[in-house]
Design an enzyme around this catalytic site. Structure first.
Site, short mmCIF file in Angstrom:
data_model
loop_
_atom_site.label_atom_id
_atom_site.label_comp_id
_atom_site.label_asym_id
_atom_site.label_seq_id
_atom_site.Cartn_x
_atom_site.Cartn_y
_atom_site.Cartn_z
N ASP A 1 -7.96 -48.53 -78.44
CA ASP A 1 -8.13 -48.27 -77.11
C ASP A 1 -9.26 -48.80 -76.34
OD1 ASP A 1 -7.38 -45.97 -75.27
OD2 ASP A 1 -9.61 -45.16 -75.20
N ASP B 1 -10.41 -47.49 -71.96
CA ASP B 1 -10.99 -46.50 -71.43
C ASP B 1 -11.03 -44.50 -72.25
OD1 ASP B 1 -10.56 -47.70 -69.25
OD2 ASP B 1 -8.83 -46.12 -68.66
#
Length: 214
Positions: A11, A13
């Protein structure tokens, strides 16, 4: 050619890029335009996708117009906002074998590239973004697409996440999921690390210790 048996899907952010304050500012700016409570809007935004947030906090507004406004605010933030990579992100990504890792984000690729350029992080060959999938996290579709593009079996993939929706997506994809950058484990993770820096040696070991000769 990638010769690693272990693939790592990150991932972005909250996992590699510390964008929490940026997200809060963007949502606050959008809320102010429509005379909404920024705190309430952000509370909803933390657990839903933008389109779902608009429907929940401003059902009378045109969702397409809301999304266009929000995207413009995000693009401006990428150009002028302050960003930082989490401690340990740069050496971790530079230490991974080429072709062994990917980014899987609910954002858009041009913003990811802008943030990585601002923070000096290297980019992988594979980036799966919101525009590339019909279903976002917590659907397993984004992570399964990343594995497919890497030529990896889901069982050979490690997902590194900070958010419940991403953890659920990785688990539903049949992958190993490790949580980072949270004080307590997100439900379902196979391992938990308080920080990305703490997780980095184990992530590198996963990607490199399983090296094979093709």
């Amino acid at each position: 050619m990638n010769t690693s048996a272990g693939y790592v899907l990150f991932d972005v952010d909250g996992t590699l890029i510390d964008a929490l304050d940026n997200q809060r500012r963007v949502w606050a700016a959008w809320a102010a335009r429509h005379h909404l409570d920024p705190a309430e809007v952000y509370r909803v935004a933390l657990r839903t996708r933008p389109s779902e947030t608009f429907a929940a906090v401003a059902p009378a507004l045109d969702p397409a117009q809301c999304l266009a406004e929000f995207h413009a605010l995000e693009d401006e933030d990428v150009r002028s906002g302050m960003y930082s990579a989490f401690d340990g992100a740069a050496p971790l990504l530079r230490g991974l074998p080429a072709g062994s890792w990917a980014l899987v984000t609910s954002n858009y690729e041009h913003r990811v590239r802008g943030r990585f350029s601002r923070t000096g992080l290297p980019l992988p060959e594979v980036i799966v973004d919101a525009a590339g999938v019909s279903e976002g996290k917590p659907s397993p579709v984004p992570y399964l697409l990343a594995a497919e593009r890497l030529g990896a079996a889901p069982g050979n993939c490690l997902v590194v996440e900070d958010a419940p929706s991403g953890v659920e997506a990785g688990l539903r994809a049949g992958m190993t999921v490790w949580g980072v950058n949270t004080p307590l484990p997100v439900e379902g993770v196979h391992r938990h690390f308080a920080s990305l820096r703490e997780a980095a040696p184990s992530i590198l070991a996963y990607a490199t210790a399983q090296s094979i000769v093709n």
